[in-house]
Design an enzyme around this catalytic site. Structure first.
Site, short mmCIF file in Angstrom:
data_model
loop_
_atom_site.label_atom_id
_atom_site.label_comp_id
_atom_site.label_asym_id
_atom_site.label_seq_id
_atom_site.Cartn_x
_atom_site.Cartn_y
_atom_site.Cartn_z
N LYS A 186 -6.33 1.96 -6.86
CA LYS A 186 -5.20 2.30 -5.99
C LYS A 186 -5.01 3.82 -5.96
O LYS A 186 -4.88 4.42 -4.91
CB LYS A 186 -3.93 1.60 -6.51
CG LYS A 186 -2.71 1.90 -5.68
CD LYS A 186 -1.52 1.09 -6.14
CE LYS A 186 -0.27 1.57 -5.40
NZ LYS A 186 0.95 0.90 -5.87
N GLU A 192 -11.27 5.29 -16.46
CA GLU A 192 -12.32 4.30 -16.70
C GLU A 192 -13.12 4.03 -15.43
O GLU A 192 -14.35 4.01 -15.44
CB GLU A 192 -11.70 2.97 -17.19
CG GLU A 192 -11.03 3.04 -18.53
CD GLU A 192 -9.52 3.24 -18.41
OE1 GLU A 192 -9.08 4.04 -17.54
OE2 GLU A 192 -8.79 2.62 -19.20
N GLY A 237 -0.35 -2.45 -8.20
CA GLY A 237 -1.73 -2.69 -8.61
C GLY A 237 -1.97 -4.14 -9.02
O GLY A 237 -2.94 -4.77 -8.61
N ARG A 238 -1.05 -4.69 -9.81
CA ARG A 238 -1.24 -6.07 -10.31
C ARG A 238 -0.91 -7.12 -9.26
O ARG A 238 -1.02 -8.32 -9.53
CB ARG A 238 -0.45 -6.28 -11.60
CG ARG A 238 1.01 -5.98 -11.49
CD ARG A 238 1.66 -5.87 -12.86
NE ARG A 238 3.02 -5.34 -12.78
CZ ARG A 238 3.33 -4.05 -12.76
NH1 ARG A 238 2.38 -3.13 -12.80
NH2 ARG A 238 4.60 -3.65 -12.70
N GLU A 323 2.88 -6.46 -17.91
CA GLU A 323 3.02 -5.12 -17.33
C GLU A 323 4.24 -5.08 -16.41
O GLU A 323 4.87 -4.04 -16.25
CB GLU A 323 1.74 -4.73 -16.55
CG GLU A 323 1.72 -3.24 -16.20
CD GLU A 323 0.37 -2.76 -15.67
OE1 GLU A 323 -0.42 -2.19 -16.45
OE2 GLU A 323 0.11 -2.96 -14.47
N HIS A 354 -9.80 -26.57 -29.97
CA HIS A 354 -10.64 -26.42 -31.16
C HIS A 354 -10.47 -25.03 -31.78
O HIS A 354 -11.30 -24.60 -32.57
CB HIS A 354 -12.10 -26.70 -30.79
CG HIS A 354 -12.27 -28.09 -30.24
ND1 HIS A 354 -12.52 -29.17 -31.03
CD2 HIS A 354 -12.15 -28.57 -28.97
CE1 HIS A 354 -12.59 -30.26 -30.29
NE2 HIS A 354 -12.35 -29.92 -29.02
N LYS A 463 -2.42 7.22 -21.97
CA LYS A 463 -3.41 7.87 -21.09
C LYS A 463 -3.36 9.39 -21.28
O LYS A 463 -4.39 10.03 -21.39
CB LYS A 463 -3.10 7.56 -19.62
CG LYS A 463 -3.41 6.17 -19.14
CD LYS A 463 -3.19 6.12 -17.61
CE LYS A 463 -3.10 4.68 -17.12
NZ LYS A 463 -2.68 4.58 -15.71
O1 F6P Z 1 -2.91 0.43 -16.54
C1 F6P Z 1 -2.08 0.94 -15.58
C2 F6P Z 1 -2.57 0.72 -14.18
O2 F6P Z 1 -1.90 1.66 -13.39
C3 F6P Z 1 -2.35 -0.68 -13.65
O3 F6P Z 1 -1.06 -0.90 -13.21
C4 F6P Z 1 -3.36 -0.72 -12.57
O4 F6P Z 1 -3.59 -2.04 -12.12
C5 F6P Z 1 -4.54 -0.08 -13.26
O5 F6P Z 1 -3.98 0.93 -14.06
C6 F6P Z 1 -5.58 0.48 -12.35
O6 F6P Z 1 -5.05 1.51 -11.55
P1 F6P Z 1 -5.84 2.01 -10.27
O7 F6P Z 1 -5.97 0.87 -9.34
O8 F6P Z 1 -4.99 3.11 -9.71
O9 F6P Z 1 -7.19 2.50 -10.72
#
Ligand code: F6P
Length: 496
Positions: A186, A192, A237-238, A323, A354, A463
Site C-alpha cells: 500500500k 521487507e 492494508g488488512r 492489528e 493432536h 520498525k
Molecule cells: O505491519 C504494519 C503494516 O502497515 C500492515 O498494516 C500492512 O498490512 C503491512 O504493514 C504492509 O504494508 P504495505 O502494504 O504498505 O507494504
C-alpha cells in the site's frame, strides 16, 4: 464512557455473574428450543452459539450495550463513507471494493486487472507475489482456499519474510523469462517487501506489476505505469484483499471465481448493513466475542477450521483482529476500561486435535473455541467427509459435556464453550462471505469497546528501531544510548 454505557456494561456484568453459576448442560435443560434459538443464518453461513455460555437475557444486555455504544450510528457512518478511521481522518470503504455499484475508479481498476490477467496468462507460468501483512495474508489465503478453482499451468509463489530464505524459496526453480513479479505494498515503503522485490528484480523476471496506493513510488522503483494497479487510502492494508492486492488471484483463478468471491462478500455486507441486531450474524458473533473476553474473562480464543483449505485462516485473522483491535485507548484517547479483542490463535482441525486440544479439554483455563466446517462437497476421497463432521461435532460435544472419572488424569471437566459455524460450501462466494463476516465482526467489537479498528500505530516503534539498528549490524558504529542487552547483541551479531 458515559453513564449510559457504564450502566450497559454493568448489566452485561450482572448477566455474566448469573450465567457463571450455571453449566452449559443446565442451559440446554432449561431451554428446550436453545439449539435452534441460538443458531443464526447469514448468506452462505450458519452459526450455532448454543454451546456458548449465553442466553436470551445476556444477549439482550449485549444488544443494549450496542445501543449505548451507538452501533447503528457507526455502522451507518462506515457504509456512508464517513471518516470512521478517526485518528487518520479517513473513511474505511473496503466494502465498496465488492459493492455491485462500486465507485468508478474501482470498476476501472477491475477492468484493467481482468484485461491484464487475460493477456498475461499466455505469457507466464509462474507468479511471484511479494508483500507482507495485509498485502500478503489475504491473497495467500484466497489462493490456498480456492485451490480447486485455479487454472492449470500458473504456479503462484508468495514471499513476505525479510529472512532471505523466503524469497529464495519463492524463486527457486522458476524461469525468470516466464515469471511475473507482483509487488504489493500500500505504502511502497515497507522494508521487507522492498528488500524482497529488489532481489527478485535482479533475478530478472520478464514482467513486473505492482498493486499500491502510492503509484508514483512504484514508478520511481521501476514498475511500468501501465502495470500499476491502484488501491486507495480508504482501504486499510488488512482489508485490502478485495482490491488489486489480489491481482495474483484474478490471474490464477479461472475467470469467474474472483468475481464470485466479491459477490459473496457483498451479500454479507448487505446482511450486516440491514439485518436487525438479534439476527445480525457479525454483530451477534462480536457480542459473543466481547462477552467471552470481557464478561467471562477468557483472554484468548482458538479458531479451528475443519478444512485443510482454510488452514491459513488463523494467520489471516490474527492480523485482522489483533492489528485492528489490539488497542489500549478509545477513539478519544482515553485509557480503555476493557479490551476490544482476545488473542486469536488456532490451526486446522483435525490436526489441531493432536496438538493443542489437550489444553482445551483439560487445561486449567477455559479457552472458547470457534469451529468452522464446510457442509458442502469436499475434495478428495468421499469417505472422509463424514469423518470430518464426526470429529468436529465430537470435539464441541466433548468440550461441553466432559466426562467424570475417579482418576483425575482421565477426567474431563467439560462445561467449555464453543461456536460451530458451517459454510454452505467451500465456494468462492462462501469464502467471500466468511471473510466479510470476520471484517464486520472485528468492526463491531471495536464499536462495542469504543476503539478505532482502522489504524495500527502500534507497529511503528519497532520498525523505527530496526531502521536505527541496521547500519550497526551492517558493520557500522553501535548507536549510543542503547540499553546494555541490546548493545551486547548488536556487538555480538555484527561480529558473528
Ligand atoms: O505491519 C504494519 C503494516 O502497515 C500492515 O498494516 C500492512 O498490512 C503491512 O504493514 C504492509 O504494508 P504495505 O502494504 O504498505 O507494504
Amino acid at each position: 464512557m458515559n453513564a449510559n454505557q457504564k450502566d450497559a456494561w454493568a448489566q452485561v456484568a450482572a448477566e455474566a455473574a448469573r450465567l457463571k453459576q450455571l453449566s452449559l448442560i443446565d442451559l440446554f435443560a432449561a431451554e428446550p428450543n436453545r439449539a435452534d434459538a441460538l443458531t443464526l443464518a447469514a448468506p452462505h453461513l450458519l452459526a450455532d452459539f448454543s454451546k456458548q455460555r449465553i442466553d436470551a437475557s445476556a444477549l439482550a444486555a449485549l444488544e443494549a450495550l450496542a445501543g449505548a455504544m451507538d452501533f447503528s450510528g457507526w455502522r451507518a457512518k462506515m457504509f456512508a463513507g464517513a471518516p470512521v478511521n478517526t485518528t487518520e481522518n479517513r473513511p474505511a470503504m473496503h466494502w465498496a471494493l465488492r459493492a455491485p455499484d462500486a465507485p468508478e475508479e474501482v470498476r476501472a481498476c477491475q477492468v484493467k486487472m481482468a484485461a491484464f490477467a487475460h493477456r498475461i496468462r499466455r505469457e507466464i507460468d509462474a507468479i511471484v507475489h511479494l508483500g507482507i501483512g495485509g498485502s500478503d495474508l489475504g491473497p495467500r489465503l484466497i489462493m490456498d482456499a480456492l485451490k480447486a478453482h485455479r487454472i492449470r499451468g500458473i504456479e503462484v509463489r508468495f514471499a513476505a519474510n525479510v529472512d532471505g530464505a523466503d524469497v529464495a524459496d519463492a524463486t527457486a526453480g522458476l524461469k525468470p523469462a516466464r515469471t511475473l513479479l507482483i509487488v504489493v505494498s500500500k505504502t511502497f515503503t515497507t522494508q521487507e517487501t522492498l528488500a524482497n522485490a529488489a532481489f527478485v528484480r535482479a533475478w530478472g523476471p520478464k514482467h513486473i506489476a505492482a498493486a499500491t496506493a502510492a503509484p508514483n513510488k512504484a514508478i520511481e522503483w521501476g514498475v511500468p505505469a501501465s502495470s500499476i494497479f491502484p488501491f486507495w487510502d480508504w482501504v486499510g492494508g488488512r482489508y485490502s484483499l478485495w482490491s488489486s492486492a489480489s491481482l495474483c488471484c484474478a490471474i490464477a483463478l479461472a475467470s469467474g471465481p474472483y468475481q464470485r468471491l466479491l459477490a459473496g462478500a457483498a451479500a454479507m455486507d448487505a446482511h450486516f448493513r440491514d439485518a436487525p441486531f438479534p439476527r445480525n450474524l457479525p454483530a451477534i458473533s462480536a457480542a459473543v466475542q466481547m462477552w467471552n473476553r470481557e464478561a467471562l474473562g477468557h483472554g484468548s480464543y482458538a479458531l479451528v477450521p475443519y478444512s485443510e483449505r482454510l488452514r491459513l485462516l488463523p494467520a489471516f485473522l490474527q492480523q485482522l483482529e489483533m492489528e485492528s483491535n489490539g488497542k489500549g485507548v478509545t477513539r478519544d484517547g482515553a485509557a480503555l476500561a476493557r479490551s476490544a479483542c482476545a488473542v486469536t490463535w488456532g490451526a486446522a482441525g483435525t490436526n489441531a486435535q493432536h496438538s493443542f486440544f489437550q489444553l482445551l479439554h483439560q487445561g486449567v483455563d477455559e479457552i472458547p473455541v470457534e469451529l468452522i466446517l464446510n457442509s458442502g462437497a469436499h475434495e478428495g476421497p468421499a469417505s472422509h467427509r463424514a469423518k470430518v463432521f464426526a470429529n468436529v461435532l465430537a470435539q464441541a460435544r466433548a468440550l461441553m459435556i466432559g466426562k467424570p472419572s475417579s482418576d483425575p488424569h482421565r477426567s474431563f471437566p467439560g462445561n467449555r464453550g464453543s461456536t460451530l459455524m458451517a459454510m454452505d460450501a467451500l465456494s468462492p462466494e462462501a469464502l467471500g462471505a466468511l471473510l466479510a463476516f470476520y471484517e464486520h465482526r472485528t468492526f463491531t467489537q471495536a464499536v462495542l469497546s469504543g476503539t478505532n479498528p482502522f489504524d495500527q500505530f502500534g507497529v511503528e516503534l519497532g520498525k523505527e528501531m530496526a531502521n536505527a539498528l541496521q547500519p550497526a549490524l551492517e558493520g557500522g558504529q553501535t548507536p549510543l544510548g542503547l540499553d546494555a542487552s541490546t548493545e551486547n547483541w548488536v556487538n555480538r551479531l555484527r561480529d558473528s
